[in-house]
Design a protein around this motif. Structure first.
Motif, mmCIF file in Angstrom:
data_model
loop_
_atom_site.group_PDB
_atom_site.id
_atom_site.type_symbol
_atom_site.label_atom_id
_atom_site.label_comp_id
_atom_site.label_asym_id
_atom_site.label_seq_id
_atom_site.Cartn_x
_atom_site.Cartn_y
_atom_site.Cartn_z
ATOM 1 N N GLY A 158 5.832 -16.379 1.061
ATOM 2 C CA GLY A 158 6.510 -16.498 -0.222
ATOM 3 C C GLY A 158 5.956 -15.558 -1.267
ATOM 4 O O GLY A 158 6.250 -15.723 -2.458
ATOM 5 N N ALA A 159 5.140 -14.568 -0.864
ATOM 6 C CA ALA A 159 4.474 -13.685 -1.827
ATOM 7 C C ALA A 159 4.979 -12.256 -1.714
ATOM 8 O O ALA A 159 5.302 -11.772 -0.622
ATOM 9 C CB ALA A 159 2.965 -13.730 -1.608
ATOM 10 N N ASP A 160 5.036 -11.574 -2.853
ATOM 11 C CA ASP A 160 5.279 -10.133 -2.879
ATOM 12 C C ASP A 160 3.934 -9.430 -2.927
ATOM 13 O O ASP A 160 3.184 -9.567 -3.895
ATOM 14 C CB ASP A 160 6.126 -9.746 -4.097
ATOM 15 N N VAL A 161 3.635 -8.681 -1.880
ATOM 16 C CA VAL A 161 2.323 -8.044 -1.726
ATOM 17 C C VAL A 161 2.459 -6.554 -1.998
ATOM 18 O O VAL A 161 3.386 -5.901 -1.496
ATOM 19 C CB VAL A 161 1.768 -8.278 -0.314
ATOM 20 N N ARG A 162 1.533 -6.004 -2.768
ATOM 21 C CA ARG A 162 1.545 -4.578 -3.069
ATOM 22 C C ARG A 162 0.168 -3.984 -2.806
ATOM 23 O O ARG A 162 -0.835 -4.695 -2.772
ATOM 24 C CB ARG A 162 1.960 -4.327 -4.523
ATOM 25 N N GLY A 163 0.139 -2.660 -2.633
ATOM 26 C CA GLY A 163 -1.125 -1.990 -2.403
ATOM 27 C C GLY A 163 -0.920 -0.509 -2.167
ATOM 28 O O GLY A 163 0.132 0.053 -2.486
ATOM 29 N N ARG A 164 -1.927 0.126 -1.599
ATOM 30 C CA ARG A 164 -1.869 1.555 -1.280
ATOM 31 C C ARG A 164 -2.461 1.777 0.097
ATOM 32 O O ARG A 164 -3.535 1.268 0.413
ATOM 33 C CB ARG A 164 -2.623 2.384 -2.318
ATOM 34 N N ALA A 165 -1.730 2.524 0.917
ATOM 35 C CA ALA A 165 -2.178 2.810 2.278
ATOM 36 C C ALA A 165 -2.874 4.174 2.309
ATOM 37 O O ALA A 165 -2.274 5.190 1.947
ATOM 38 C CB ALA A 165 -0.991 2.812 3.234
ATOM 39 N N LYS A 166 -4.121 4.203 2.712
ATOM 40 C CA LYS A 166 -4.857 5.463 2.865
ATOM 41 C C LYS A 166 -4.770 5.883 4.328
ATOM 42 O O LYS A 166 -5.516 5.389 5.174
ATOM 43 C CB LYS A 166 -6.302 5.279 2.416
ATOM 44 N N ILE A 167 -3.843 6.797 4.614
ATOM 45 C CA ILE A 167 -3.601 7.227 5.997
ATOM 46 C C ILE A 167 -4.390 8.495 6.310
ATOM 47 O O ILE A 167 -5.118 8.571 7.293
ATOM 48 C CB ILE A 167 -2.095 7.447 6.228
ATOM 49 N N ASN A 168 -4.245 9.527 5.484
ATOM 50 C CA ASN A 168 -5.028 10.769 5.552
ATOM 51 C C ASN A 168 -5.230 11.264 6.993
ATOM 52 O O ASN A 168 -6.369 11.377 7.473
ATOM 53 C CB ASN A 168 -6.381 10.569 4.870
#
Length: 223
Positions: free
Chosen positions: A201-211
């Motif tokens: 039930g949550a909206d999750v956000r972030g940043r993916a460090k793929i490099n």
């Protein structure tokens, strides 16, 4: 007198060349280049590449993180030479990657995404080593993410935002003859897209460090 004599002498020196130009047949050039064009401006390569994320990690707004998988796929690139040493390269390919949970999210299958890592690099080619022709390059990457698919039922929605980053490159061509050769190429692409997903039930956000490291080998054709 000096200012009048110098132009007169210059015109006298050019007179024979002008006369030859006037007498030259219309279908032939009146003046010929002293340095004929003897190098190829275009190069195309077909390579098999591995896209290997380097210590990939998606930092999320909930406890836990995620990891992005590697992929292997075909790639084609085009190079245009401005001079025998200076060139620009454009690559075209698409790779598919799985995103898996880590830490508190270990065992969670987040989903999959496709990415087109469109990359342009300015290159310097070393030409004084015979058939062995190494090069270095630096440029920019614009990664386009598409086909994101949340694994469900826990993750219903997955989205990665297109990203811009720096790319560095080193490689070499070994020319078998005037046109054909083999190539080995290594790139480092800085790729850190924003990520969002709907989990439970949550909206999750972030940043993916793929490099990722992009490591490839294939066939060169120059024309």
């Amino acid at each position: 007198m000096k200012f009048l004599l110098a132009p007169a002498l210059a015109l006298a020196a050019l007179a024979p060349a002008v006369a030859r130009a006037a007498d030259a047949p219309l279908d032939q050039p009146a003046f010929e280049s002293a340095a004929p064009f003897d190098w190829s401006r275009f190069m195309v390569r077909g390579r098999v590449i591995g896209v290997v994320p380097h210590k990939s990690k998606a930092n999320l707004s909930i406890p836990g993180s995620a990891h992005v998988s590697s992929d292997v796929m075909p790639e084609i690139d085009f190079t245009y030479f401005f001079t025998p040493n200076l060139a620009v390269e454009v690559i075209c390919c698409a790779s598919k990657h799985s995103i898996k949970g880590r830490g508190a999210l270990k065992g969670l299958n987040v989903g999959d995404t496709w990415v087109i890592p469109a990359t342009v690099t300015a290159q310097y080619h070393f030409t004084n080593l015979g058939k062995f022709k190494p090069y270095v390059g630096v440029g920019v990457n614009y990664s386009i993410y598409f086909g994101e698919d949340g694994a469900g039922p826990t993750v219903r929605k997955l989205n990665l935002k297109n990203s811009v980053g720096v790319a560095a490159q080193v490689g070499f061509d070994y020319m078998i003859d005037e046109h054909w050769g083999v190539n080995v190429d290594v790139k480092k692409i800085y790729m850190e897209p924003k990520i969002s997903l709907a989990a439970g039930g949550a909206d999750v956000r972030g940043r993916a460090k793929i490099n990722p490291w992009v490591i490839g080998t294939g066939v060169t054709y120059r024309f």
